[in-house]
Design a protein around this motif. Structure first.
Motif, PDB file in Angstrom:
ATOM      1  N   TRP A 165      62.336  48.297  67.775  1.00  0.00           N
ATOM      2  CA  TRP A 165      62.410  46.730  68.105  1.00  0.00           C
ATOM      3  C   TRP A 165      60.587  46.469  69.296  1.00  0.00           C
ATOM      4  N   ARG A 167      57.526  46.062  68.535  1.00  0.00           N
ATOM      5  CA  ARG A 167      57.065  44.959  67.854  1.00  0.00           C
ATOM      6  C   ARG A 167      57.392  44.025  67.888  1.00  0.00           C
ATOM      7  N   TYR A 168      58.121  43.865  68.097  1.00  0.00           N
ATOM      8  CA  TYR A 168      58.840  42.370  67.846  1.00  0.00           C
ATOM      9  C   TYR A 168      58.985  41.277  69.747  1.00  0.00           C
ATOM     10  N   LEU A 169      58.609  42.167  70.589  1.00  0.00           N
ATOM     11  CA  LEU A 169      58.707  42.478  72.187  1.00  0.00           C
ATOM     12  C   LEU A 169      57.207  41.952  72.746  1.00  0.00           C
ATOM     13  N   ASN A 173      53.897  43.929  74.370  1.00  0.00           N
ATOM     14  CA  ASN A 173      52.337  44.174  73.902  1.00  0.00           C
ATOM     15  C   ASN A 173      50.997  43.453  74.380  1.00  0.00           C
TER      16      ASN A 173
END
Length: 179
Positions: A165, A167-169, A173
């Protein structure tokens, strides 16, 4: 948006309660965790905000009002909290910050800064000429910046635990900045 004292103080009044709601009672594993070397924990950020509250904002405002550009601001020790916070709990820092902020906002309210005074200038030791409006706007955004920093350092503690997950947070990043 142009700086207005009432709008800036709307942010400044909320910071102590926001920090208390987010941090009070958290285990040290959360509040003392960092993102790596030369980064700050939530505890460190609260100590930094407290130090600034007692040494930076109102003293600099008074210098602008009373002496203008004739007297540069004293240099701010942005890491003083590492010594000043030693032996204190996070709750003690939150309490001290809330009290210092309340006193500073009472002082600010009492000064009745006018729109014309927002253009008065002072001298920052490294930035050069700044206005009273710049100072007040920076005080409010400094709060928001450090609230964001606290949220980011907390989020980083589960960087690996979130698995794919990540990559969605977006908060996990972003690059870690140390300045």
């Amino acid at each position: 948006m142009d700086i207005e004292v009432d709008q800036a103080t709307a942010i400044l009044r909320r910071t102590p309660g926001t920090l208390r709601a987010l941090l009070a009672g958290l285990p040290d594993a959360w509040s003392r965790a960092t993102e790596g070397s030369e980064t700050w924990s939530a505890y460190d950020v609260v100590g930094h905000l407290l130090h600034g509250e007692t040494t930076e904002w109102i003293p600099r405002l008074r210098i602008i009002l009373e002496e203008g550009e004739a007297r540069p601001f004293p240099t701010f020790n942005r890491t003083a909290m590492f010594e000043e916070s030693q032996g204190k709990t996070l709750e003690q820092l939150l309490d001290a910050f809330a009290a210092a902020r309340a006193a500073n906002l009472t002082t600010l309210d009492g000064l009745r800064v006018t729109p014309d005074q927002l253009a008065l200038k002072g001298t920052h030791p490294s930035l050069g000429p700044v206005t009273l409006g710049n100072l007040l706007a920076t005080w409010a955004i400094h709060d928001l910046n450090h609230q964001g920093q606290i949220v980011e350092v907390l989020a980083q503690q589960y960087l690996d635990a979130v698995g794919p997950w990540k990559r969605y947070l977006g908060i996990l990043n972003r690059p870690i900045l140390t300045e």
